[in-house]
Scaffold this motif. Sequence first.
Motif, short mmCIF file in Angstrom:
data_model
loop_
_atom_site.label_atom_id
_atom_site.label_comp_id
_atom_site.label_asym_id
_atom_site.label_seq_id
_atom_site.Cartn_x
_atom_site.Cartn_y
_atom_site.Cartn_z
N TYR A 109 43.55 22.57 45.75
CA TYR A 109 44.49 21.40 45.74
C TYR A 109 46.00 21.65 44.98
O TYR A 109 46.84 20.83 45.28
N ASP A 110 46.05 22.64 44.14
CA ASP A 110 47.18 23.03 43.72
C ASP A 110 47.91 24.16 44.42
O ASP A 110 48.90 24.81 43.99
N GLY A 111 47.37 24.60 45.58
CA GLY A 111 47.91 25.80 46.40
C GLY A 111 48.93 25.59 47.38
O GLY A 111 49.52 24.42 47.43
N GLY A 134 41.33 12.30 49.54
CA GLY A 134 41.81 13.41 49.74
C GLY A 134 43.22 13.49 49.20
O GLY A 134 44.11 14.49 49.11
N LEU A 135 43.96 12.33 49.04
CA LEU A 135 45.33 12.19 48.63
C LEU A 135 45.46 11.61 47.40
O LEU A 135 44.73 10.46 47.08
N PRO A 145 52.92 22.29 44.34
CA PRO A 145 53.58 22.43 45.61
C PRO A 145 53.20 20.81 46.32
O PRO A 145 54.31 20.09 46.78
N MET A 146 52.06 20.12 46.13
CA MET A 146 51.77 18.84 46.60
C MET A 146 52.62 17.78 45.93
O MET A 146 53.19 17.12 46.54
N PRO A 179 49.34 17.78 53.99
CA PRO A 179 47.72 17.96 54.18
C PRO A 179 47.06 17.19 52.99
O PRO A 179 47.85 16.62 52.23
N LEU A 180 45.78 17.11 53.24
CA LEU A 180 45.02 16.55 52.00
C LEU A 180 45.00 17.66 51.02
O LEU A 180 44.80 18.90 51.20
N MET A 181 44.73 16.97 49.72
CA MET A 181 44.43 17.80 48.78
C MET A 181 43.02 18.49 48.60
O MET A 181 42.71 19.53 47.84
N ASP A 182 42.01 17.51 48.89
CA ASP A 182 40.75 17.68 48.85
C ASP A 182 40.16 17.24 50.30
O ASP A 182 40.54 16.30 50.93
#
Length: 411
Positions: A109-111, A134-135, A145-146, A179-182
């Motif tokens: 999620y932090d990628g 997921g957000l 990055p997110m 994208p979603l984080m999860d």
Amino acid sequence: MGNGNDNLSGAGLRRLREVLEAHVESKKIPGLVALVGRGGDTHVEAIGAMLHDGGAPMRRDTIFRMASTTKPVAVAATMVLLDECRLRLDDAIDPWLPELADRRVLKRYDGPLDDTVPARRPITVRDLLTSTCGLGLDMTATGSPMMTAYFERKVYGENGWLLPAVEPDEWMRRLGTLPLMDQPGERWLYNVSDDVLGVLVARVTGRPFETFLRERIFEPLGMKDTGFHVPADKIHRLPPLYAPDPRTGEFTVADPAEGGHHSKPPAFQSGGGGLDSTVDDYHAYFRMLLNHGMHGTERILSRPAVQLMTTNRLTPEQQAAREAWARRVVHLSYGQGQTGGWGFGMTVRTYRGDYAPIGQFGWDGGAGTTTYADPHNQLVGILLTQTGMSTPDSARVMQDFWTTLYQAIDG
């Protein structure tokens, strides 16, 4: 339910007032309005002034920026649609929110944003209600990055003013570029779900989110001072929002009343943090929740809808992750929100960690607001300030409010 004794002790309420007065006299909190409601008893204190250097006194009808304390109220619109079978909990949101269909999900999620896998399933209405779509905003990883992308793509404004500043359709388009984080349904993440729900309600009903909230929630409850901006004829009742300088304590104006963010209708009606309101309006809403959806003789929400909202909906694994989040943001919110569970749009206490009992539900706001209801004691407590959480001061007055309030219960 408690034992039918609705008493608040006179000595306890005097002590509560003394503790609140001390915070105002310390010059760290310019003013506040507090409400305690138990059964048929309502007790209000308005202390201090609208401005840090004086000005008009705080009054019972002073209007405050509710910030994240918006969430428990705004979520009611979705519950009305569930009650009416216009939405179902496990429906995919794709037909109404195609921008969030066919998601990619970050591997970490932090990628990096391009290191993704396909979503295993669509986002559902339930995922939005439980903040597991997921957000979300992770204010502890603002350099990820997110989080950087949220600000660079102007999904959210920077400098702590975390409300969308564009029309809902454009906001959804921007959100859809990320994208979603999860994976949907996996991890509790803060805030974004609540804003998406407002767009969902508007698209399902074909009317602005605020219009639907007003017709179905605010007007039936007599919440005449609640909305997503403060009209010109009431703006004198809105204090400026202060964000005290963390080093010097100087009262910096984060948002003025006249000409500020809340002085005109916003482009985006934010279910995550956009409402303005008063202690009496919020009391009517939380009292309705304690009354299982009834306001007088009128039903606002069904009993099972209220039970879903106000009891924990997270799995033990999700709760553990939410608690880790609460501990990580402790330096941001000074210990607010460590309560274990999450219902729909609000926290629910699943363990006894302070003076409040298990089952208490509500939320706090970064503009210095706190509102909770307690079914066991049939109690509503509301404390509203104009001092944001850039320093620990408003969080401390909130904690002292709850500590002294719970000592004021007799029986």
